[in-house]
Design an enzyme around this catalytic site. Structure first.
Site, PDB file in Angstrom:
ATOM      1  CG  ASN A 208      -0.186  -0.120   2.511  1.00 57.64           C
ATOM      2  OD1 ASN A 208       0.536   0.790   2.865  1.00 57.64           O
ATOM      3  ND2 ASN A 208      -0.314  -1.257   3.187  1.00 57.64           N
ATOM      4  CG  ASP A 277      -6.631  -5.865   6.210  1.00 60.44           C
ATOM      5  OD1 ASP A 277      -6.247  -6.092   7.380  1.00 60.44           O
ATOM      6  OD2 ASP A 277      -7.155  -4.787   5.856  1.00 60.44           O
ATOM      7  CE  LYS A 287       7.905 -10.080 -14.594  1.00 58.90           C
ATOM      8  NZ  LYS A 287       8.529  -9.348 -15.683  1.00 58.90           N
ATOM      9  CG  PHE A 320      -2.870   5.216  13.277  1.00 58.04           C
ATOM     10  CD1 PHE A 320      -2.035   5.020  14.358  1.00 58.04           C
ATOM     11  CD2 PHE A 320      -2.858   6.452  12.641  1.00 58.04           C
ATOM     12  CE1 PHE A 320      -1.191   6.036  14.800  1.00 58.04           C
ATOM     13  CE2 PHE A 320      -2.019   7.475  13.064  1.00 58.04           C
ATOM     14  CZ  PHE A 320      -1.185   7.267  14.147  1.00 58.04           C
ATOM     15  CE  LYS A 338      -8.408  -3.832  14.148  1.00 63.90           C
ATOM     16  NZ  LYS A 338      -7.393  -4.027  13.136  1.00 63.90           N
TER      17      LYS A 338
END
Ligand code: PMT
Length: 401
Positions: A208, A277, A287, A320, A338
Site C-alpha cells: 500500500n 490484510d 515470475k 490507527f 481490538k
C-alpha cells in the site's frame, strides 16, 4: 516544534563554522529565537553579519557587550535561554571549559548558565582521538554537559575518519530531546510504521502507499519525551532515525513475529503501520507469465493488533484507523473489536491526510467515546498531539486501577 524557545548558539573557530549557519536556519524555521555568540577565531570563518541577518538578533563577539536591560551581558543571556549549543566545538573550547577557563564571552557564558549545554564537536581525526580531548570530554560529561559524537567522513584537512560536525538534522534532534519534558519516561513503546509487502512472485507484491512518516515521527517524538522506543518498520525509504533501535520487516507475519518477541517488555504499543490484510495464498518461485487472465488466491493475514488486544494486560494500546467513509463509526468499531485504549482515525482520501504526505488530519477517539478533532498539521505535530493524549490516558488508567 521549538516555538518560543530561546537558544544560544556558540560558534567556535573551525571550518565547520559555515554549517552553523545552516543550523541557525533550521532552528529559526522551527520557531526558536536564536542568539549567536562567536569566538574571535570563528569570525575568521564566517562574518557575524551572516548570523545577525539570519537570526534577527545582534551577534555577541565581545566579552563586555552590554544589553538594553543594562544587566551584565553574559548573565542576561544566560538567564533568558532554554539551551546553549556549541557547534562546532573545537578541541580548544572543550579544553578551556573543562579546565575552568573563562576568558571570552562564550566561555564565561558556559560558566554563568544553568541551562543544558550541548557540544557538537568538529576537529581533525587525530585531535578527536587524542587522550587529552577524550579526557576533557569525559570530565565535562561527568559534570552534566551533553555531547554529540562527530560524524565520520572526509575532513577539510584532507584526512578521512571521525571528526566531521554531526548532521544539522541530528543536532536539531538532540536539541529537541534535551528540551522536551520527559513525560513518557519509564514507558517501553513498540511503534510500528510503514506498509507490509506480501510477495506474489519474485518481482511483484501486494502493498500500500504508506511511507512510514507517521510512525517514524511517533517513534522520534516518543523518544524525545523519555520513552524507550523500538521502531518496527515495514519497507520504507525513510532514513533510520539516528540512534533509534529499529527492526525492519517485510511481511505482516514477520511484523507479528517481531512484535511478539518484544511484547513481554512493552508497556505501550502504537500501531501506525498499514498492515496488508491479505497475502497471496501461494508465492510463485518464478515470475508469473502474462498468459491471459490470472486469478490470485488471497488468504487473510492475522490481525496483529487484535491479537495484542487479547493479551493486553496493563499495556496502553493505540491503533490507527485508515478510513475512506464513516470515519468515526468505523474507527469506534475497530477500537472496541481490538480492545484499544485509543484510536487515531484518518480519512485517507482527504487532501493533506493519510498516506505519504507530510501532514495528517486526525480525530482521536478515546475508550470513553470522547472524540477530539484536529486540523491539518505536520506529522511531527500530529505525533505530539497523539502522545499528549497517550500521557493523559495513561495517567487516567493508573488512577482507575
Ligand atoms: O505511513 P504514512 O505515509 O505516513 O501514512 C500514515 C498512515 C495513513 C499509514 C497512518 O496514518 C494510518 O492510518 N495507519 C493505519 C493503517 C491501517 O492499516 O489502518 P486499518 O484501519 O486497516 O487498521 C486498523 C489498525 O489495525 C491499525 O492500527 C493497523 O496497524 C492494525 N492492523 C491492521 C491490519 C492487520 N492485519 N493487522 C493490524 O494490526
Amino acid at each position: 516544534m521549538l516555538q518560543g524557545k530561546e537558544i544560544l548558539l556558540g560558534v567556535t573557530g573551525g571550518i565547520a563554522a559555515y554549517k552553523s549557519v545552516l543550523l541557525l536556519r533550521e532552528l529559526t524555521k522551527e520557531g526558536a529565537n536564536v542568539h549567536v555568540i562567536m569566538t574571535k577565531s570563528a569570525q575568521n570563518f564566517v562574518a557575524p553579519l551572516t548570523f545577525q541577518t539570519l537570526s534577527g538578533n545582534p551577534v555577541t563577539t565581545e566579552i563586555f557587550t552590554l544589553f538594553a536591560s543594562s544587566k551584565i551581558g553574559h548573565i542576561s543571556l544566560a538567564d533568558r535561554a532554554d539551551l546553549l549549543v556549541i557547534a562546532p566545538a573545537t578541541a580548544n573550547i572543550i579544553g578551556k571549559i573543562a579546565n575552568g577557563i573563562a576568558d571570552d564571552f562564550l566561555t564565561t557564558m558556559v560558566m554563568a548558565t544553568r541551562v543544558p549545554v550541548l557540544f557538537a564537536p568538529a576537529m581533525n581525526t587525530n585531535m578527536w582521538a587524542s587522550p587529552v580531548v577524550q579526557a576533557n570530554i569525559t570530565r565535562l560529561k561527568s559534570m552534566g554537559y551533553h555531547f554529540m559524537d562527530p560524524a565520520e567522513g572526509e575532513l577539510a584537512c584532507g584526512t578521512t575518519g571521525r571528526g566531521k560536525l554531526a548532521d544539522v538534522d541530528e543536532i536539531v534532534e538532540d536539541i529537541k530531546t534535551l528540551l522536551y519534558p520527559k513525560d513518557l519516561a519509564g514507558e517501553k513503546i513498540l511503534v510500528t510504521a510503514g506498509p507490509t509487502e506480501e510477495a506474489i512472485d519474485p518481482a511483484r507484491c501486494i502493498t500500500n502507499r504508506s511511507s512510514g512518516k507517521m510512525g517514524y515521527n511517533l517513534a522520534m517524538v516518543a523518544r524525545r519525551r523519555g520513552a524507550e522506543v523500538i521502531l518496527i518498520s515495514g519497507p520504507s525509504c525513510l532514513p533510520v532515525p539516528c540512534g533509534l533501535p529499529t527492526i525492519h520487516c517485510t511481511t505482516a507475519l514477520e511484523m507479528q513475529q517481531i512484535i511478539n518477541e518484544h511484547l513481554e517488555e512493552a508497556t505501550m504499543v502504537i500501531m501506525a503501520a498499514a498492515v496488508a490484510d491479505f497475502r497471496p495464498a501461494e508465492t510463485s518461485k518464478t515470475k508469473i507469465k502474462r498468459l491471459g487472465t490470472h486469478c490470485l488466491d488471497l488468504e487473510p493475514n492475522p490481525d496483529i493488533l487484535a491479537g495484542i488486544g487479547k493479551v493486553k494486560g496493563d499495556r496502553f494500546l493505540v491503533g490507527f484507523a485508515a478510513e475512506t467513509d464513516d470515519l468515526i463509526d468505523n474507527a469506534q468499531e475497530k477500537m472496541k473489536r481490538k480492545n484499544l485504549d485509543m484510536i487515531v482515525a484518518n480519512d485517507v482520501t482527504a487532501c493533506g491526510a493519510g498516506f505519504c504526505c507530510d501532514t495528517n488530519i486526525i480525530k482521536i477517539i478515546e475508550r470513553d467515546g470522547s472524540v477530539h478533532d484536529f486540523p491539518q498539521m505536520s506529522k511531527e505535530k500530529v505525533a505530539e498531539v497523539i502522545l499528549d493524549h497517550v500521557v493523559a490516558g495513561r495517567k487516567k488508567m493508573k488512577k482507575e486501577s
